[in-house]
Design a protein around this motif. Structure first.
Motif, PDB file in Angstrom:
ATOM      1  N   ARG A   1       0.776  -1.249  -0.075  1.00  0.00           N
ATOM      2  CA  ARG A   1      -0.062  -0.017  -0.050  1.00  0.00           C
ATOM      3  C   ARG A   1       0.895   1.354   0.079  1.00  0.00           C
ATOM      4  O   ARG A   1       1.984   1.384   0.513  1.00  0.00           O
ATOM      5  N   SER A   2       0.571   2.165  -0.723  1.00  0.00           N
ATOM      6  CA  SER A   2       1.310   3.390  -0.810  1.00  0.00           C
ATOM      7  C   SER A   2       0.403   4.792  -0.556  1.00  0.00           C
ATOM      8  O   SER A   2      -0.865   4.583  -0.828  1.00  0.00           O
ATOM      9  N   TYR A   3       1.078   5.870  -0.106  1.00  0.00           N
ATOM     10  CA  TYR A   3       0.211   6.887   0.246  1.00  0.00           C
ATOM     11  C   TYR A   3       0.322   8.229  -0.389  1.00  0.00           C
ATOM     12  O   TYR A   3       1.651   8.241  -0.836  1.00  0.00           O
ATOM     13  N   ALA A   4      -0.677   8.831  -0.882  1.00  0.00           N
ATOM     14  CA  ALA A   4      -0.316  10.068  -1.657  1.00  0.00           C
ATOM     15  C   ALA A   4      -1.158  10.998  -1.050  1.00  0.00           C
ATOM     16  O   ALA A   4      -2.297  11.030  -0.358  1.00  0.00           O
ATOM     17  N   MET A   5      -0.840  12.486  -1.429  1.00  0.00           N
ATOM     18  CA  MET A   5      -1.196  13.716  -1.076  1.00  0.00           C
ATOM     19  C   MET A   5      -1.391  14.790  -1.971  1.00  0.00           C
ATOM     20  O   MET A   5      -0.294  14.751  -2.687  1.00  0.00           O
ATOM     21  N   ALA A   6      -2.462  15.487  -2.349  1.00  0.00           N
ATOM     22  CA  ALA A   6      -2.393  16.665  -3.145  1.00  0.00           C
ATOM     23  C   ALA A   6      -2.457  17.802  -2.485  1.00  0.00           C
ATOM     24  O   ALA A   6      -3.517  17.775  -1.671  1.00  0.00           O
ATOM     25  N   VAL A   7      -1.434  18.600  -2.539  1.00  0.00           N
ATOM     26  CA  VAL A   7      -1.609  19.726  -1.474  1.00  0.00           C
ATOM     27  C   VAL A   7      -1.286  21.200  -2.537  1.00  0.00           C
ATOM     28  O   VAL A   7      -0.560  20.909  -3.498  1.00  0.00           O
ATOM     29  N   THR A   8      -2.025  22.367  -2.058  1.00  0.00           N
ATOM     30  CA  THR A   8      -1.317  23.591  -2.754  1.00  0.00           C
ATOM     31  C   THR A   8      -0.333  24.172  -1.718  1.00  0.00           C
ATOM     32  O   THR A   8      -0.064  23.901  -0.746  1.00  0.00           O
TER      33      THR A   8
ATOM     34  N   GLY B   1       4.180  11.475  -2.561  1.00  0.00           N
ATOM     35  CA  GLY B   1       3.829  10.047  -2.258  1.00  0.00           C
ATOM     36  C   GLY B   1       4.923   9.177  -1.487  1.00  0.00           C
ATOM     37  O   GLY B   1       5.950   9.835  -1.648  1.00  0.00           O
ATOM     38  N   GLY B   2       4.633   8.315  -0.758  1.00  0.00           N
ATOM     39  CA  GLY B   2       5.457   7.346  -0.324  1.00  0.00           C
ATOM     40  C   GLY B   2       4.959   6.554   0.796  1.00  0.00           C
ATOM     41  O   GLY B   2       3.709   6.359   0.983  1.00  0.00           O
ATOM     42  N   TYR B   3       5.670   6.331   1.828  1.00  0.00           N
ATOM     43  CA  TYR B   3       5.388   5.501   2.954  1.00  0.00           C
ATOM     44  C   TYR B   3       4.877   4.341   2.895  1.00  0.00           C
ATOM     45  O   TYR B   3       4.022   3.812   3.484  1.00  0.00           O
ATOM     46  N   ASP B   4       5.240   3.397   1.847  1.00  0.00           N
ATOM     47  CA  ASP B   4       4.725   2.207   1.574  1.00  0.00           C
ATOM     48  C   ASP B   4       4.718   0.968   2.320  1.00  0.00           C
ATOM     49  O   ASP B   4       5.980   1.175   2.820  1.00  0.00           O
ATOM     50  N   HIS B   5       3.923   0.298   2.533  1.00  0.00           N
ATOM     51  CA  HIS B   5       4.192  -0.833   3.392  1.00  0.00           C
ATOM     52  C   HIS B   5       3.245  -1.937   2.748  1.00  0.00           C
ATOM     53  O   HIS B   5       2.436  -2.024   1.969  1.00  0.00           O
TER      54      HIS B   5
ATOM     55  N   SER C   1      -4.942   6.399  -0.492  1.00  0.00           N
ATOM     56  CA  SER C   1      -3.876   5.621  -0.579  1.00  0.00           C
ATOM     57  C   SER C   1      -4.251   4.514  -1.501  1.00  0.00           C
ATOM     58  O   SER C   1      -5.387   4.266  -1.708  1.00  0.00           O
ATOM     59  N   SER C   2      -3.213   3.826  -2.254  1.00  0.00           N
ATOM     60  CA  SER C   2      -3.721   2.700  -3.026  1.00  0.00           C
ATOM     61  C   SER C   2      -2.734   1.426  -2.935  1.00  0.00           C
ATOM     62  O   SER C   2      -1.700   1.483  -2.389  1.00  0.00           O
ATOM     63  N   GLN C   3      -3.230   0.190  -3.496  1.00  0.00           N
ATOM     64  CA  GLN C   3      -2.560  -0.752  -3.520  1.00  0.00           C
ATOM     65  C   GLN C   3      -1.736  -1.195  -4.747  1.00  0.00           C
ATOM     66  O   GLN C   3      -2.043  -0.810  -6.023  1.00  0.00           O
ATOM     67  N   PHE C   4      -0.383  -1.845  -4.593  1.00  0.00           N
ATOM     68  CA  PHE C   4       0.210  -2.174  -5.848  1.00  0.00           C
ATOM     69  C   PHE C   4       0.662  -3.907  -5.475  1.00  0.00           C
ATOM     70  O   PHE C   4       1.059  -4.077  -4.154  1.00  0.00           O
TER      71      PHE C   4
END
Ligand code: FES
Length: 510
Positions: A249-256, A291-295, A328-331
């Motif tokens: 699972r990986s984590y993502a964020m869209a920020v201004t 993005g990051g912090y995959d586990h 977050s999403s899975q790969f």
């Protein structure tokens, strides 16, 4: 807004309206090829096959882009997660060159589709910057650069990167790209339908029988075809590929950003797991996507912590004004570093594409190219390289398969007292957990209205115990990545049966 397989909303979900196919029922029951899965891999493959003269049906259990395509960060890379040094070591230098050729061709296919079908999806050529921040990372960077150059990837050492992060050494890789994945997939889906292809959404495949033809059972009746292609991220039932692909699972964020210093190109640091950054402008509004912090899936007790760490990291390195989206999403990480594209081991007319790691945006088009060539009997350089048949059979696999045959409803007819479960689980609204009650494990979820839902927490694929995903509010299986909604419905395979629902009654109802 389109739906996705998690509770969080990604930036991409708001970029398109739900896809409305031309057909709501199939005009026929027999097709040359049926593609299962309406993400970028399925739609790309369906379009290539239909354009090549095959009559194709695409079946999607939910709606287009419901899975990882709606939750990617949409980098189109020839610089891959598996370093070319590793590919070279595992497969040989020539094969590393072939991999580089195939992903370059994949970006070319995306670009050609966008031009041919006039798809407005923010596609742009970009450079990618990979940068080291300490001496150990520098050494690793040099190794990566040397092997990538040998494989034919165009790169140079860079003295600057397009962000104000400190670094000690960096490379600039040319020929990368980015796009808005949902707009691209909806665009090629329209092109597929215009070419005569059929798309059915909300159509779950519940079984496949392989005889002279393949017969598929679905929620909309049965269909027959000469070949089936599973583009479901990982194929269902039980297969050797489940032993060779590890769900992450990986984590993502869209920020201004308050200083408007949005990076012009794609950026990657070299930590393990690494962080990745890029900019996307959606309807005039720029966003930094980090993005990051995959586990490993279901190996993090509190997945929500990953978002907190990602936000802290972005704030440390950029002038973040506001977090607008987080998701977050899975790969699926392949055991030997390369995806599996081709005939499903043990089958004659069933094909698949899986194990894309973090490079699904390019490997999806590699899959479209390779699968189309296989199904049209056209030889190419890549079929052997990516063949799932490179996996050697595992001793005892027959027992492993039969293990799945006896999924039973162990709680049929039983019920549990609401009062006891409420006290035992002590859940806040929106939370779930696995609890033990009278020596029986139950997956309990409390919805936003305060109602309790219970499921049998044993995954219907191969009986591992599912865990609650605090970030996406789903039951996730740590073994092969099946995911279920809070009330137990299958969100993503390889499971094709829902978790058993368990009755909870108040003592008054008794
Ligand atoms: Fe295989 Fe759960 S996904 S046991």
């Amino acid at each position: 807004m389109i739906q996705r397989d998690g509770a969080n909303v990604s930036l991409w979900q708001k970029t398109v309206d739900p896809y409305e196919p031309i057909h709501t029922t199939a005009p026929g029951r027999n097709f040359d090829i049926i593609i299962i899965g309406g993400g970028i891999t399925g739609v790309s493959t369906a379009l290539q096959l239909q354009k090549s003269g095959k009559s194709c049906l695409l079946l999607e259990a939910h709606t287009l882009c419901f899975g990882t395509t709606g939750g990617t960060t949409a980098h189109l890379n020839t610089l891959l997660d598996t370093p070319y040094a590793d590919i070279s070591k595992n497969f040989g230098e020539n094969k590393a060159g072939l991999v580089a050729d195939s992903v370059k061709e994949a970006i070319g296919l995306v670009s050609a589709n966008i031009s041919a079908y006039n798809i407005s999806c923010g596609f742009e050529d970009k450079n990618a910057f990979l940068f080291a921040r300490d001496p150990d990372q520098e050494k690793e960077l040099e190794k990566i650069a040397e092997a990538a150059l040998k494989a034919g990837v165009e790169l140079d050492y860079a003295t600057e990167i397009p962000a104000s992060m400190a670094f000690t050494k960096a490379i600039k890789v040319r020929g990368q790209a980015k796009f808005i994945p949902t707009r691209y997939v909806h665009g090629i889906a329209r092109a597929f339908e215009s070419a005569g292809g059929i798309i059915l959404q909300q159509c779950q495949v519940t079984g496949a029988k392989e005889n002279e033809q393949v017969e598929l059972e679905t929620g909309m009746g049965s269909f027959t075809c000469d070949a089936v292609v599973y583009c479901t991220h990982i194929p269902p039932t039980v297969n050797l590929l489940h032993l060779r692909c590890v769900p992450y699972r990986s984590y993502a964020m869209a920020v201004t950003l308050s200083d408007e210093q949005y990076p012009a190109d794609l950026l990657y640091d070299m930590y393990d797991p690494y962080h990745y950054y890029r900019t996307e402008i959606v309807d005039g509004q720029p966003y930094l996507i980090g993005g990051g912090y995959d586990h490993k899936t279901a190996h993090e007790e509190n997945a929500e912590q990953s978002f907190l760490k990602l936000e802290a990291h972005l704030r440390e390195n950029f002038n973040v004004k506001e977090v607008m989206f987080k998701w977050s999403s899975q790969f699926f990480e392949p055991a030997d570093g390369l995806p599996y594209i081709g005939k499903l081991p043990g089958h004659s007319s069933i094909f698949t594409a899986t194990g894309f790691g973090g490079n699904g945006m390019v490997y999806s088009s590699v899959a479209a190219i390779v699968l189309t060539n296989i199904l049209l009997n056209r030889p190419d350089h890549y079929q052997e390289l990516y063949s799932p048949g490179r996996i050697k059979p595992v001793a005892g696999f027959a027992n492993f398969i039969s293990h799945n045959a006896d999924v039973v409803k162990q709680f049929a007819g039983k019920w549990f007292p609401h009062e006891d479960i409420e006290t035992l689980s002590a859940l806040s609204k929106g939370e779930g957990k696995v609890v033990k009650y009278n020596n029986q494990k139950l997956g309990i979820y409390k919805d936003e209205e305060g109602n309790l839902h219970a499921v049998n927490p044993i995954c219907t694929h191969l009986k591992c115990e599912v865990k609650w995903n605090t970030a996406e509010k789903s039951w996730d299986c740590p073994c092969h990545g099946a995911r279920y909604s809070p009330d137990g419905r299958v969100l993503t395979g390889p499971a094709d049966k829902d978790l058993e629902q368990i009755a909870i009654k108040t003592l008054v109802e008794k």
